[in-house]
Design a protein around this motif. Sequence first.
Motif, PDB file in Angstrom:
ATOM      1  N   CYS A 308      52.144  47.113  43.770  1.00  0.00           N
ATOM      2  CA  CYS A 308      51.712  46.201  44.825  1.00  0.00           C
ATOM      3  C   CYS A 308      51.794  45.030  44.496  1.00  0.00           C
ATOM      4  N   LEU A 309      52.474  44.026  45.245  1.00  0.00           N
ATOM      5  CA  LEU A 309      52.159  42.481  45.023  1.00  0.00           C
ATOM      6  C   LEU A 309      51.200  41.929  46.188  1.00  0.00           C
ATOM      7  N   ALA A 310      50.081  41.288  45.729  1.00  0.00           N
ATOM      8  CA  ALA A 310      49.005  41.012  46.622  1.00  0.00           C
ATOM      9  C   ALA A 310      48.888  39.666  46.700  1.00  0.00           C
ATOM     10  N   LEU A 311      48.960  39.019  48.036  1.00  0.00           N
ATOM     11  CA  LEU A 311      49.075  37.656  48.151  1.00  0.00           C
ATOM     12  C   LEU A 311      47.768  37.127  48.835  1.00  0.00           C
ATOM     13  N   GLY A 312      47.329  35.978  48.750  1.00  0.00           N
ATOM     14  CA  GLY A 312      46.162  35.200  49.220  1.00  0.00           C
ATOM     15  C   GLY A 312      44.727  35.633  48.507  1.00  0.00           C
ATOM     16  N   THR A 313      43.892  34.747  48.635  1.00  0.00           N
ATOM     17  CA  THR A 313      42.608  34.706  48.129  1.00  0.00           C
ATOM     18  C   THR A 313      41.954  36.238  47.845  1.00  0.00           C
ATOM     19  N   SER A 314      41.600  36.547  46.684  1.00  0.00           N
ATOM     20  CA  SER A 314      40.900  37.717  46.266  1.00  0.00           C
ATOM     21  C   SER A 314      41.816  38.880  46.446  1.00  0.00           C
ATOM     22  N   GLY A 315      43.182  38.786  46.615  1.00  0.00           N
ATOM     23  CA  GLY A 315      43.962  40.048  46.542  1.00  0.00           C
ATOM     24  C   GLY A 315      43.953  40.527  45.123  1.00  0.00           C
ATOM     25  N   GLY A 316      44.411  41.751  45.151  1.00  0.00           N
ATOM     26  CA  GLY A 316      44.307  42.409  43.882  1.00  0.00           C
ATOM     27  C   GLY A 316      45.537  43.245  43.800  1.00  0.00           C
ATOM     28  N   GLY A 317      46.523  42.959  42.829  1.00  0.00           N
ATOM     29  CA  GLY A 317      47.716  43.500  42.656  1.00  0.00           C
ATOM     30  C   GLY A 317      48.189  44.329  41.393  1.00  0.00           C
ATOM     31  N   PHE A 318      49.123  44.950  41.564  1.00  0.00           N
ATOM     32  CA  PHE A 318      49.502  45.763  40.191  1.00  0.00           C
ATOM     33  C   PHE A 318      51.139  45.803  40.362  1.00  0.00           C
ATOM     34  N   LEU A 319      51.513  44.921  39.098  1.00  0.00           N
ATOM     35  CA  LEU A 319      53.068  44.935  38.945  1.00  0.00           C
ATOM     36  C   LEU A 319      53.247  45.402  37.744  1.00  0.00           C
ATOM     37  N   GLY A 320      54.444  46.365  37.456  1.00  0.00           N
ATOM     38  CA  GLY A 320      54.822  46.749  36.149  1.00  0.00           C
ATOM     39  C   GLY A 320      53.502  47.432  35.517  1.00  0.00           C
ATOM     40  N   ALA A 321      53.184  46.904  34.306  1.00  0.00           N
ATOM     41  CA  ALA A 321      51.726  47.298  33.594  1.00  0.00           C
ATOM     42  C   ALA A 321      50.781  46.359  33.770  1.00  0.00           C
ATOM     43  N   TYR A 322      51.049  45.387  34.753  1.00  0.00           N
ATOM     44  CA  TYR A 322      50.177  44.196  34.954  1.00  0.00           C
ATOM     45  C   TYR A 322      49.411  44.375  36.164  1.00  0.00           C
ATOM     46  N   LEU A 323      47.844  44.414  35.841  1.00  0.00           N
ATOM     47  CA  LEU A 323      46.925  44.401  37.206  1.00  0.00           C
ATOM     48  C   LEU A 323      46.303  42.980  37.273  1.00  0.00           C
ATOM     49  N   TYR A 324      46.323  42.507  38.416  1.00  0.00           N
ATOM     50  CA  TYR A 324      45.989  41.117  38.456  1.00  0.00           C
ATOM     51  C   TYR A 324      44.954  40.905  39.847  1.00  0.00           C
ATOM     52  N   GLY A 325      43.926  39.822  39.652  1.00  0.00           N
ATOM     53  CA  GLY A 325      43.421  39.699  40.784  1.00  0.00           C
ATOM     54  C   GLY A 325      43.396  38.136  41.206  1.00  0.00           C
ATOM     55  N   ASN A 326      43.530  37.815  42.360  1.00  0.00           N
ATOM     56  CA  ASN A 326      43.943  36.292  42.455  1.00  0.00           C
ATOM     57  C   ASN A 326      42.380  35.600  42.856  1.00  0.00           C
ATOM     58  N   VAL A 327      42.342  34.067  42.620  1.00  0.00           N
ATOM     59  CA  VAL A 327      41.444  33.388  42.746  1.00  0.00           C
ATOM     60  C   VAL A 327      40.567  33.560  44.117  1.00  0.00           C
ATOM     61  N   ARG A 328      39.300  33.693  43.881  1.00  0.00           N
ATOM     62  CA  ARG A 328      38.347  34.387  44.828  1.00  0.00           C
ATOM     63  C   ARG A 328      37.817  32.923  45.418  1.00  0.00           C
ATOM     64  N   GLY A 329      37.860  32.718  46.957  1.00  0.00           N
ATOM     65  CA  GLY A 329      37.270  31.495  47.500  1.00  0.00           C
ATOM     66  C   GLY A 329      38.402  30.781  48.215  1.00  0.00           C
ATOM     67  N   ILE A 330      38.406  30.603  49.664  1.00  0.00           N
ATOM     68  CA  ILE A 330      39.406  29.922  50.487  1.00  0.00           C
ATOM     69  C   ILE A 330      39.764  28.577  49.755  1.00  0.00           C
ATOM     70  N   ASN A 331      38.783  27.769  49.580  1.00  0.00           N
ATOM     71  CA  ASN A 331      39.055  26.374  49.139  1.00  0.00           C
ATOM     72  C   ASN A 331      39.732  26.387  47.531  1.00  0.00           C
ATOM     73  N   ARG A 332      39.032  27.260  46.902  1.00  0.00           N
ATOM     74  CA  ARG A 332      39.725  27.320  45.536  1.00  0.00           C
ATOM     75  C   ARG A 332      41.068  27.786  45.393  1.00  0.00           C
ATOM     76  N   TYR A 333      41.296  28.779  46.405  1.00  0.00           N
ATOM     77  CA  TYR A 333      42.707  29.253  46.546  1.00  0.00           C
ATOM     78  C   TYR A 333      43.654  27.909  46.900  1.00  0.00           C
ATOM     79  N   ILE A 334      43.173  27.444  47.976  1.00  0.00           N
ATOM     80  CA  ILE A 334      44.087  26.209  48.690  1.00  0.00           C
ATOM     81  C   ILE A 334      44.470  25.346  47.354  1.00  0.00           C
TER      82      ILE A 334
END
Length: 440
Positions: A308-334
């Motif tokens: 699952c490719l997750a886009l946007g702030t706080s999105g959590g994705g899983f690609l291959g063997a990689y689990l990841y979380g995006n930056v949390r916070g609207i302004n921090r993401y921008i």
Amino acid sequence: MIYNIYSKRKGFEILCPLGSYPLFLRKNKDDKEELIKFLSEEGTRHKTSSLYVHIPFCDSLCNFCCFYRGLLKETQAIRYLDALKKEIVRYSDTNYVKSSSFASIYIGGGTPTSLRTEQLTDLLALLKERFNIRSDAEITVETTTHNAERDKLEALYENGVNRLSFGVQTFKDSIRNILTLTDTRSEAISVIRAAREIGFENIDIDLMYNLPGQSMDDWKMDLRQAAELELESISPNPLFVARGTAFAKQIAAGEIPPISGNRVEIDMYLLAISELENAGYRQQNLVHFVLPEKEHLYARMRFGSQDCLALGTSGGGFLGAYLYGNVRGINRYIEKIESTNAEFPVNICAKLTAEELMHKYVIWGLHSTEVGKNAFRELFGVELVDAFPEQIKSLERRGLIESDKSMIVLTTAGKVWCTNVAEEFCPERYVTIFEKMFGD
Ligand code: SF4
């Protein structure tokens, strides 16, 4: 017996950290760099993936909600969407995305429909332009019943959205008032019916149980009202009152009626299972009840540990063997997106070991109420019962799972206690840390 198998019925507060096992324990920059290398690898034909897009805005904030969202501000929304589009373009230029097809898209939040119609249709157009979205893809948009205007729903339908998920919570007006929902039962029903008239053939509603002041009869009426609407999917969730929130304080101060304890919450869940099964629904996973010929594909893919490719702030994705979380916070993401030309907004990333992948597969899989033995063997080269002999024996003995040649399946008691059951497949060292961070 079913009421006291564990001392507490674990739910949302443990489900989230459990679902991101072992991500939140890592702060490993190398893993993030490896993920970026993985995305650019050439010549790999990747599996079919799903796509999650987070829209962190709502046009009113419900008092009970603890999701990551903020009140919609037009200027901030414009900046956020600009950043999101850049993220879409950056990912779409990777070999990973170029060699992938996307079978399900979930636009969640927040409330995506708090955006203007043209903002939503622009976003959908860009996704279609930059990603290889299958012609039969399930495309879901989360919405509420108070801001899903007919012309907005028509535009979504015309632009390929084929599944709507309405946050209804309850049809009882007095409880809707307590939850600060801004429309009435009859207005909510009209909007859902309008969606059907427009042509949506896959409509889901979220309902909540163990709400302040909600009786068992109220809950039964909600379930029956939902079934009467002949929707494809009904998703009952228990209310989670997050510690320290204004909502929790209002309950403690007696300004809002109290919620009931474990036993009533369990009875309400069991009532949901029996009412919805009697109405012809099958339980696809812990929270989604669907008509027999329907399914929620995105949920199946996610609980099945597919990419699952997750886009946007706080999105959590899983690609291959990689689990990841995006930056949390609207302004921090921008800021993160705007700071460089090629940066992905990944905040934390873990490359899972073979052992962690096995744990994760079972922990997530149990939320679909069953884990296939053949699929497990094919993926990991080991029998499920050999990988987790003690856990499986113990759970069978306690009547929480049953197994046959092809799968382990949660019993009714196992469904009630699923998060607790899933936690048993999580290594002890992580459970201890979960409990410290998220438990009572
Ligand atoms: S509309 Fe949904 S996401 Fe927004 S505050 Fe209410 S419950 Fe939370």
